[in-house]
Scaffold this motif. Structure first.
Motif, mmCIF file in Angstrom:
data_model
loop_
_atom_site.group_PDB
_atom_site.id
_atom_site.type_symbol
_atom_site.label_atom_id
_atom_site.label_comp_id
_atom_site.label_asym_id
_atom_site.label_seq_id
_atom_site.Cartn_x
_atom_site.Cartn_y
_atom_site.Cartn_z
ATOM 1 N N LYS A 218 70.172 49.726 70.679
ATOM 2 C CA LYS A 218 70.554 48.424 71.227
ATOM 3 C C LYS A 218 69.617 47.316 70.755
ATOM 4 C CE LYS A 218 72.692 50.337 75.395
ATOM 5 N NZ LYS A 218 72.687 50.374 76.883
ATOM 6 N N ARG A 219 68.372 47.676 70.450
ATOM 7 C CA ARG A 219 67.409 46.690 69.965
ATOM 8 C C ARG A 219 66.984 47.054 68.557
ATOM 9 N NH1 ARG A 219 65.560 48.068 74.924
ATOM 10 N NH2 ARG A 219 63.753 49.185 74.074
ATOM 11 N N VAL A 220 67.182 46.109 67.636
ATOM 12 C CA VAL A 220 66.863 46.337 66.222
ATOM 13 C C VAL A 220 66.070 45.145 65.707
ATOM 14 C CG1 VAL A 220 67.798 46.778 63.919
ATOM 15 C CG2 VAL A 220 69.019 47.626 65.937
ATOM 16 N N VAL A 221 64.944 45.419 65.064
ATOM 17 C CA VAL A 221 64.159 44.359 64.436
ATOM 18 C C VAL A 221 63.967 44.704 62.969
ATOM 19 C CG1 VAL A 221 62.953 43.802 66.582
ATOM 20 C CG2 VAL A 221 61.948 45.454 64.993
ATOM 21 N N ILE A 222 63.735 43.679 62.172
ATOM 22 C CA ILE A 222 63.464 43.870 60.745
ATOM 23 C C ILE A 222 61.996 44.247 60.569
ATOM 24 C CG2 ILE A 222 63.504 42.783 58.467
ATOM 25 C CD1 ILE A 222 66.257 43.278 59.715
ATOM 26 N N ALA A 223 61.739 45.209 59.705
ATOM 27 C CA ALA A 223 60.369 45.646 59.442
ATOM 28 C C ALA A 223 60.188 45.883 57.948
ATOM 29 C CB ALA A 223 60.051 46.924 60.218
ATOM 30 N N ASP A 224 58.942 45.728 57.505
ATOM 31 C CA ASP A 224 58.635 45.984 56.098
ATOM 32 C C ASP A 224 57.212 46.521 55.989
ATOM 33 O OD1 ASP A 224 56.958 43.752 56.310
ATOM 34 O OD2 ASP A 224 58.450 42.397 55.468
ATOM 35 N N ASP A 225 56.640 46.461 54.792
ATOM 36 C CA ASP A 225 55.347 47.085 54.514
ATOM 37 C C ASP A 225 54.198 46.508 55.342
ATOM 38 O OD1 ASP A 225 56.658 48.522 52.389
ATOM 39 O OD2 ASP A 225 56.556 46.682 51.214
ATOM 40 N N ARG A 226 54.391 45.368 55.967
ATOM 41 C CA ARG A 226 53.302 44.737 56.707
ATOM 42 C C ARG A 226 53.082 45.358 58.083
ATOM 43 N NH1 ARG A 226 55.592 38.740 56.126
ATOM 44 N NH2 ARG A 226 57.487 39.994 56.478
ATOM 45 N N ILE A 227 54.045 46.094 58.602
ATOM 46 C CA ILE A 227 53.882 46.653 59.944
ATOM 47 C C ILE A 227 52.944 47.860 59.888
ATOM 48 C CG2 ILE A 227 55.848 48.259 59.814
ATOM 49 C CD1 ILE A 227 56.451 47.491 62.754
ATOM 50 N N ASN A 228 52.089 47.998 60.887
ATOM 51 C CA ASN A 228 51.206 49.168 60.912
ATOM 52 C C ASN A 228 51.827 50.272 61.764
ATOM 53 O OD1 ASN A 228 50.252 49.004 63.747
ATOM 54 N ND2 ASN A 228 49.268 47.100 63.069
ATOM 55 N N ALA A 229 51.299 51.477 61.599
ATOM 56 C CA ALA A 229 51.898 52.653 62.237
ATOM 57 C C ALA A 229 51.811 52.597 63.756
ATOM 58 C CB ALA A 229 51.239 53.915 61.708
ATOM 59 N N ASP A 230 50.709 52.071 64.290
ATOM 60 C CA ASP A 230 50.566 52.007 65.747
ATOM 61 C C ASP A 230 51.614 51.084 66.357
ATOM 62 O OD1 ASP A 230 48.447 53.784 65.875
ATOM 63 O OD2 ASP A 230 46.947 52.207 65.603
ATOM 64 N N MET A 231 51.827 49.944 65.726
ATOM 65 C CA MET A 231 52.845 49.019 66.210
ATOM 66 C C MET A 231 54.233 49.650 66.114
ATOM 67 S SD MET A 231 53.678 45.952 67.371
ATOM 68 C CE MET A 231 52.291 44.864 66.994
ATOM 69 N N ALA A 232 54.521 50.270 64.973
ATOM 70 C CA ALA A 232 55.827 50.901 64.788
ATOM 71 C C ALA A 232 56.049 52.009 65.818
ATOM 72 C CB ALA A 232 55.936 51.465 63.373
ATOM 73 N N TYR A 233 55.018 52.787 66.088
ATOM 74 C CA TYR A 233 55.131 53.885 67.045
ATOM 75 C C TYR A 233 55.404 53.356 68.452
ATOM 76 C CZ TYR A 233 53.757 57.884 69.918
ATOM 77 O OH TYR A 233 53.728 58.900 70.840
ATOM 78 N N SER A 234 54.696 52.308 68.830
ATOM 79 C CA SER A 234 54.895 51.717 70.151
ATOM 80 C C SER A 234 56.322 51.209 70.308
ATOM 81 C CB SER A 234 53.897 50.579 70.366
ATOM 82 O OG SER A 234 54.124 49.937 71.598
ATOM 83 N N MET A 235 56.838 50.533 69.285
ATOM 84 C CA MET A 235 58.197 49.995 69.358
ATOM 85 C C MET A 235 59.235 51.119 69.387
ATOM 86 S SD MET A 235 57.752 46.784 66.715
ATOM 87 C CE MET A 235 59.340 46.043 67.066
ATOM 88 N N ALA A 236 59.017 52.154 68.564
ATOM 89 C CA ALA A 236 59.971 53.265 68.523
ATOM 90 C C ALA A 236 60.022 53.992 69.861
ATOM 91 C CB ALA A 236 59.601 54.228 67.403
ATOM 92 N N CYS A 237 58.868 54.177 70.489
ATOM 93 C CA CYS A 237 58.830 54.847 71.790
ATOM 94 C C CYS A 237 59.567 54.045 72.860
ATOM 95 C CB CYS A 237 57.386 55.087 72.222
ATOM 96 S SG CYS A 237 56.529 56.365 71.275
ATOM 97 N N GLU A 238 59.572 52.725 72.710
ATOM 98 C CA GLU A 238 60.262 51.864 73.668
ATOM 99 C C GLU A 238 61.750 51.735 73.370
ATOM 100 O OE1 GLU A 238 58.133 48.248 73.281
ATOM 101 O OE2 GLU A 238 56.360 48.950 74.399
ATOM 102 N N GLY A 239 62.220 52.369 72.283
ATOM 103 C CA GLY A 239 63.636 52.319 71.949
ATOM 104 C C GLY A 239 64.028 51.187 71.027
ATOM 105 N N THR A 240 63.049 50.528 70.401
ATOM 106 C CA THR A 240 63.341 49.464 69.437
ATOM 107 C C THR A 240 63.386 50.057 68.047
ATOM 108 O OG1 THR A 240 62.279 47.772 70.795
ATOM 109 C CG2 THR A 240 62.563 47.287 68.445
ATOM 110 N N ALA A 241 64.509 49.893 67.365
ATOM 111 C CA ALA A 241 64.675 50.436 66.026
ATOM 112 C C ALA A 241 64.137 49.469 64.986
ATOM 113 C CB ALA A 241 66.143 50.732 65.745
ATOM 114 N N LEU A 242 63.626 50.006 63.896
ATOM 115 C CA LEU A 242 63.065 49.219 62.802
ATOM 116 C C LEU A 242 63.965 49.362 61.583
ATOM 117 C CD1 LEU A 242 59.393 50.513 63.194
ATOM 118 C CD2 LEU A 242 60.397 48.480 64.240
ATOM 119 N N LEU A 243 64.650 48.283 61.227
ATOM 120 C CA LEU A 243 65.492 48.284 60.029
ATOM 121 C C LEU A 243 64.627 47.910 58.839
ATOM 122 C CD1 LEU A 243 68.175 48.521 58.572
ATOM 123 C CD2 LEU A 243 68.738 46.189 59.341
ATOM 124 N N TRP A 244 64.438 48.840 57.924
ATOM 125 C CA TRP A 244 63.432 48.702 56.872
ATOM 126 C C TRP A 244 63.920 47.826 55.728
ATOM 127 C CZ3 TRP A 244 58.546 49.631 57.419
ATOM 128 C CH2 TRP A 244 57.710 49.691 56.305
#
Length: 389
Positions: free
Chosen positions: A37-63
């Motif tokens: 239900k929640r999708v944000v744009i992500a690229d090489d600038r995102i770090n793993a800790d941030m990505a992990y936190s968002m994924a655990c909360e149910g926010t998808a990262l469209l690469w």
């Protein structure tokens, strides 16, 4: 097979905002997961800790970055999940499961949560299965093998794509089957015969007298049909409900030059008629599968096992045998007691002629770190020779 999830008329869509515009595309998930239900744009600038936190909360990262960097990010997410599962020194020790059944359900719950979190890293596909990212591999053949032809953009998880690529390699290289002195090539979504002990049981158990016909219930890759045919049975009728399995078996049998000896039918359990030998290797664990390929392992309410036993006498010739190949892992997990299996055999008007046992040799059987090690280390796979009582 077309690339659709809900129905041919209504594929599910995934929605996101990009560059100030509302966007959408077809969503695909072989595991049947709904679009995030929640999708944000992500690229090489995102770090793993941030990505992990968002994924655990149910926010998808469209690469939108480099493909190989996305693979590295997925590995980093997996390490964080696994580290959390093991716990840190400061964390309160988790309560040990009270029973093997509780251990199984906790393990399945952890697997499901892990899959949902890792599925939050998404990859865009353009028409023709091209990936519009830097250093993206050519996945057209792997996608065509798994999904069939589909000529429209869509979104899927990177984890699913890597599964497709892995399945393509399995299909290309195959699995060596000593009983056939040849390789079986599993297709995507069809369980690979990597656990060779059950194949060896079928290869070595003495055949009933005058066996000129056999039924193979649940053909899968076609490996057991091939073994029976190579043992000299003149005709084997193999059934399966799944089109992927039938296609896979057809290709393997043709490669082994056994396609004239084995007839494939789409059927729920038995073909019409009777045979002096009816063989079935049903899923071994009575639990709900979470994806299509897990139907080869998990049999909800033991549906296939019970259906095979209940219908066996009607499909055996006089003096015929039914061969049930079954692991007792479910018994060690407390999911199906031996008494229940024996009760179903008796209720079906069957008797046990003999049983051939073998211990599994797969790595998990000796992996003490596996949450289900106690059950796996005690597991025995059996070929039950059954006949009308």
């Amino acid at each position: 097979m077309s690339l659709q999830t809900a129905s041919p008329a209504a594929p599910q869509l995934i929605h996101w905002e990009e560059n100030g515009a509302q966007c959408s595309a077809v969503w695909h998930s072989e595991a049947g997961m709904p679009p995030p239900k929640r999708v944000v744009i992500a690229d090489d600038r995102i770090n793993a800790d941030m990505a992990y936190s968002m994924a655990c909360e149910g926010t998808a990262l469209l690469w939108r970055g480099d493909f190989q960097n996305a693979r590295q990010l997925l590995q980093a997410l997996a390490r964080r999940i696994d580290h959390k599962g093991r716990g840190s020194k400061k964390a309160k020790p988790a309560r040990a499961p009270a029973t093997p059944t509780e251990a199984f359900h906790l393990h399945r719950q952890a697997q499901s949560q892990r899959a949902r979190t890792l599925a939050m890293l998404l990859i865009p596909f353009e028409a023709g299965y091209t990936i519009p990212l830097r250093r993206a591999p050519d996945v057209q053949l792997a996608c065509n093998e798994a999904y069939g032809r589909f000529n429209a953009p869509f979104i899927a998880s990177l984890r699913e794509l890597l599964g497709l690529i892995g399945a393509h390699e399995w299909r290309r290289t195959g699995v060596e089957i000593p009983a056939l002195q040849a390789r079986i090539h599993p297709h995507y979504g069809v369980f690979s015969p990597v656990r060779g002990e059950y194949v060896e049981l079928v290869a070595k158990t003495p055949l009933p007298r005058d066996t000129t016909l056999a039924f193979d219930i649940g053909a899968g890759t076609g490996v057991l049909s091939a073994v029976l045919a190579r043992r000299g049975i003149g005709k084997v009728v193999a059934t399966d409900m799944d089109q992927r399995a039938l296609s896979c078996a057809r290709e393997n049998l043709a490669r082994l030059d056994l396609d004239q000896q084995v007839e494939l039918q789409q059927a729920d359990l038995f073909p019409a008629g009777r045979a002096p030998l009816v063989v079935c290797n049903p899923p071994w664990v009575p639990a709900r599968p979470s994806s299509s390929i897990e139907y080869a392992v998990y049999d909800p309410d033991s549906r296939m096992l019970r259906g095979f036993l209940a219908g066996l006498t009607e499909h055996l010739t006089d003096g015929g045998e039914g061969w049930l190949i079954l692991s007792d892992l479910a018994e060690h997990l407390g999911l199906r007691p031996r008494e229940q299996l024996l009760g179903w055999i008796a209720e079906a008007g069957l008797k046990v002629l003999d049983r051939h046992d073998v211990r599994p040799l797969h790595p998990r059987a000796s992996d003490a770190s596996d949450p289900l090690h106690a059950a796996r280390s005690a597991e025995v796979t059996s070929l039950w020779r059954l006949a009308a009582a």
